[in-house]
Design an enzyme around this catalytic site. Structure first.
Site, PDB file in Angstrom:
ATOM      1  N   ASP A  61     -22.623 -19.031 -22.960  1.00 38.37           N
ATOM      2  CA  ASP A  61     -21.769 -20.077 -22.789  1.00 38.37           C
ATOM      3  C   ASP A  61     -21.764 -21.173 -23.781  1.00 38.37           C
ATOM      4  O   ASP A  61     -22.538 -21.211 -24.795  1.00 38.37           O
ATOM      5  CB  ASP A  61     -21.744 -20.649 -21.154  1.00 38.37           C
ATOM      6  N   LYS A  83     -17.776 -22.659 -20.862  1.00 38.76           N
ATOM      7  CA  LYS A  83     -16.898 -23.429 -20.015  1.00 38.76           C
ATOM      8  C   LYS A  83     -17.180 -25.090 -20.263  1.00 38.76           C
ATOM      9  O   LYS A  83     -18.362 -25.353 -20.468  1.00 38.76           O
ATOM     10  CB  LYS A  83     -17.468 -23.454 -18.623  1.00 38.76           C
ATOM     11  N   GLY A 135     -30.074 -24.482 -21.516  1.00 42.46           N
ATOM     12  CA  GLY A 135     -31.002 -25.064 -20.700  1.00 42.46           C
ATOM     13  C   GLY A 135     -31.695 -24.128 -19.701  1.00 42.46           C
ATOM     14  O   GLY A 135     -32.303 -23.324 -20.339  1.00 42.46           O
ATOM     15  N   ALA A 165     -32.387 -29.742 -20.048  1.00 45.75           N
ATOM     16  CA  ALA A 165     -31.857 -30.719 -20.897  1.00 45.75           C
ATOM     17  C   ALA A 165     -32.640 -31.847 -20.664  1.00 45.75           C
ATOM     18  O   ALA A 165     -33.172 -32.677 -21.569  1.00 45.75           O
ATOM     19  CB  ALA A 165     -30.325 -31.002 -20.518  1.00 45.75           C
ATOM     20  N   MET A 216     -24.096 -34.069 -16.726  1.00 44.03           N
ATOM     21  CA  MET A 216     -22.574 -34.138 -16.654  1.00 44.03           C
ATOM     22  C   MET A 216     -21.851 -35.474 -16.185  1.00 44.03           C
ATOM     23  O   MET A 216     -21.051 -35.483 -15.363  1.00 44.03           O
ATOM     24  CB  MET A 216     -22.011 -32.928 -15.694  1.00 44.03           C
ATOM     25  N   GLY A 245     -28.806 -33.638 -27.589  1.00 43.22           N
ATOM     26  CA  GLY A 245     -30.194 -33.816 -27.783  1.00 43.22           C
ATOM     27  C   GLY A 245     -30.940 -32.609 -28.232  1.00 43.22           C
ATOM     28  O   GLY A 245     -30.335 -31.462 -27.964  1.00 43.22           O
TER      29      GLY A 245
HETATM   30  N1  SAH Z   1     -28.260 -25.650 -17.228  1.00 43.84           N
HETATM   31  C1  SAH Z   1     -28.459 -27.020 -18.191  1.00 43.84           C
HETATM   32  C2  SAH Z   1     -27.613 -27.920 -17.606  1.00 43.84           C
HETATM   33  C3  SAH Z   1     -25.857 -27.480 -17.650  1.00 43.84           C
HETATM   34  S1  SAH Z   1     -24.936 -28.712 -17.124  1.00 43.84           S
HETATM   35  C4  SAH Z   1     -29.949 -27.270 -18.215  1.00 43.84           C
HETATM   36  O1  SAH Z   1     -30.768 -26.908 -17.512  1.00 43.84           O
HETATM   37  O2  SAH Z   1     -29.863 -28.115 -19.349  1.00 43.84           O
HETATM   38  C5  SAH Z   1     -24.419 -29.202 -18.549  1.00 43.84           C
HETATM   39  C6  SAH Z   1     -25.005 -30.872 -18.839  1.00 43.84           C
HETATM   40  O3  SAH Z   1     -26.256 -30.717 -19.136  1.00 43.84           O
HETATM   41  C7  SAH Z   1     -24.174 -31.329 -20.109  1.00 43.84           C
HETATM   42  O4  SAH Z   1     -22.996 -32.032 -19.529  1.00 43.84           O
HETATM   43  C8  SAH Z   1     -25.092 -32.413 -20.366  1.00 43.84           C
HETATM   44  O5  SAH Z   1     -25.124 -33.807 -19.249  1.00 43.84           O
HETATM   45  C9  SAH Z   1     -26.409 -31.895 -20.277  1.00 43.84           C
HETATM   46  N2  SAH Z   1     -27.059 -31.380 -21.463  1.00 43.84           N
HETATM   47  C10 SAH Z   1     -27.232 -29.978 -21.784  1.00 43.84           C
HETATM   48  N3  SAH Z   1     -27.662 -29.859 -23.061  1.00 43.84           N
HETATM   49  C11 SAH Z   1     -27.631 -31.192 -23.519  1.00 43.84           C
HETATM   50  C12 SAH Z   1     -28.141 -31.549 -24.554  1.00 43.84           C
HETATM   51  N4  SAH Z   1     -28.320 -30.944 -25.759  1.00 43.84           N
HETATM   52  N5  SAH Z   1     -27.996 -32.886 -24.986  1.00 43.84           N
HETATM   53  C13 SAH Z   1     -27.468 -33.830 -23.816  1.00 43.84           C
HETATM   54  N6  SAH Z   1     -27.151 -33.326 -22.802  1.00 43.84           N
HETATM   55  C14 SAH Z   1     -27.279 -32.140 -22.473  1.00 43.84           C
END
Ligand code: SAH
Length: 296
Positions: A61, A83, A135, A165, A216, A245
């Site tokens: 994704d 998405k 993540g 994240a 999000m 990040g």
């Molecule tokens: N499964 C992922 C989260 C998916 S939801 C995890 O465990 O990290 C997607 C949200 O994660 C984004 O809208 C943002 O809020 C956050 N996110 C994911 N990667 C990020 C990054 N590199 N920097 C900042 N926020 C991040």
């Protein structure tokens, strides 16, 4: 797409083999729900990197970085199902179905190549389908729904955790999520509910001595800060926004519940961004260690 770094390709398989429990099963096809971490490919787990190297298909994704995809073998089929909020490439139901269909399709493929032995050692399967998610797949990643669909069809699967994240981004921003002086607990929550509402437990989130990490949440930032203030959080409660990040493009923006929305607008932060609320944010100034390319 950059070529896979040669040294990495050689180095990873020569490390200790996967733990014994991963070698016991030997089904023909297996779907691996793999966490890709928050962006920096160095944050991949060894298991994720190994699986990427022997995957036949990778379904990924939009949060998965190119650097991470560069670990995939050149022959691997790559399917993008990314998405973004309000811009669904494939509805979740169809992603679930795609994984089921791929597994069934590959079930009928006889194992044919030398890589097969390698795949059996690493993955316990002749055919390896990797579902790669940003993540950790089980944190706001709808990974649970995807493996439910596989389980219902009797398809073998495995879940490989990734650095979520909150952990990755907070570390690279120099913001410890807990700290004995500031926060004794940490809550992960979402700022984007399924039905579009934001009906969170604001009383609980607004309490002191904790850190609240909101995934999000960028679009709802004005409403989030408003609710915190309404539920008794002090106006000067520190808030950080971290955009992209752990990547070379990382930006960290620090303010308070009353200032952060305007700062965010002024600097035009975009998704993916994480919101961190709590006193630990004040440590950023002292502990920031990661400098992106623009700052160097
Ligand atoms: N499964 C992922 C989260 C998916 S939801 C995890 O465990 O990290 C997607 C949200 O994660 C984004 O809208 C943002 O809020 C956050 N996110 C994911 N990667 C990020 C990054 N590199 N920097 C900042 N926020 C991040």
């Amino acid at each position: 797409m950059k070529p896979i770094p040669q040294a990495r390709q050689e180095a990873i398989p020569s490390l200790n083999p996967a733990p014994a429990n991963h070698q016991q099963t030997c089904s023909e096809v297996k779907v691996f729900l793999v966490g890709a971490g928050p962006g920096d490919a160095e944050l991949l787990t060894l298991r994720a990197a190994r699986l990427l190297q022997c995957a036949d298909v990778i379904v990924y994704d939009h949060l998965v970085s190119d650097d991470v995809l560069n670990y995939a073998a050149p022959h691997a089929q790559r399917i993008y199902v990314g998405k973004q909020t309000n811009c669904h490439t494939l509805p979740q139901q169809q992603i679930n179905q795609l994984l089921v269909d791929l597994a069934k399709q590959y079930q009928n493929h006889p194992p044919h190549d030398d890589a097969c032995k390698h795949k059996l050692t690493i993955a316990g399967a002749h055919q390896v389908i990797v579902r790669l998610k940003g993540g950790d797949p089980f944190i706001f990643g709808r990974g649970g729904e995807e493996v439910e669909a596989l389980a219902e069809q009797g398809i073998a699967f495995e879940v490989v955790p990734g650095i979520t994240a909150a952990s990755g981004v907070a570390s690279y921003a120099g913001i410890p999520l807990t700290h004995r002086d500031f926060a004794q607990s940490c809550v992960f929550t979402t700022g984007h509910l399924k039905d579009g509402s934001l009906n969170l437990d604001w009383d609980a989130l607004s309490r002191p001595h904790q850190t609240v990490v909101i995934y999000m949440g960028l679009q709802a930032l004005p409403e989030i800060t408003r609710q915190f203030l309404l539920h008794g959080a002090p106006e000067n409660t520190p808030v950080a926004l971290v955009e992209q990040g752990t990547s070379a493009q990382q930006r960290v923006l620090c303010g308070t519940l009353t200032t952060i929305t305007d700062l965010c607008r002024a600097l035009g932060l975009k998704s993916p961004s994480l919101i961190i609320i709590g006193q630990v944010v004040t440590l950023h100034r002292k502990l920031q260690w990661f400098h992106n390319q623009q700052a160097q």
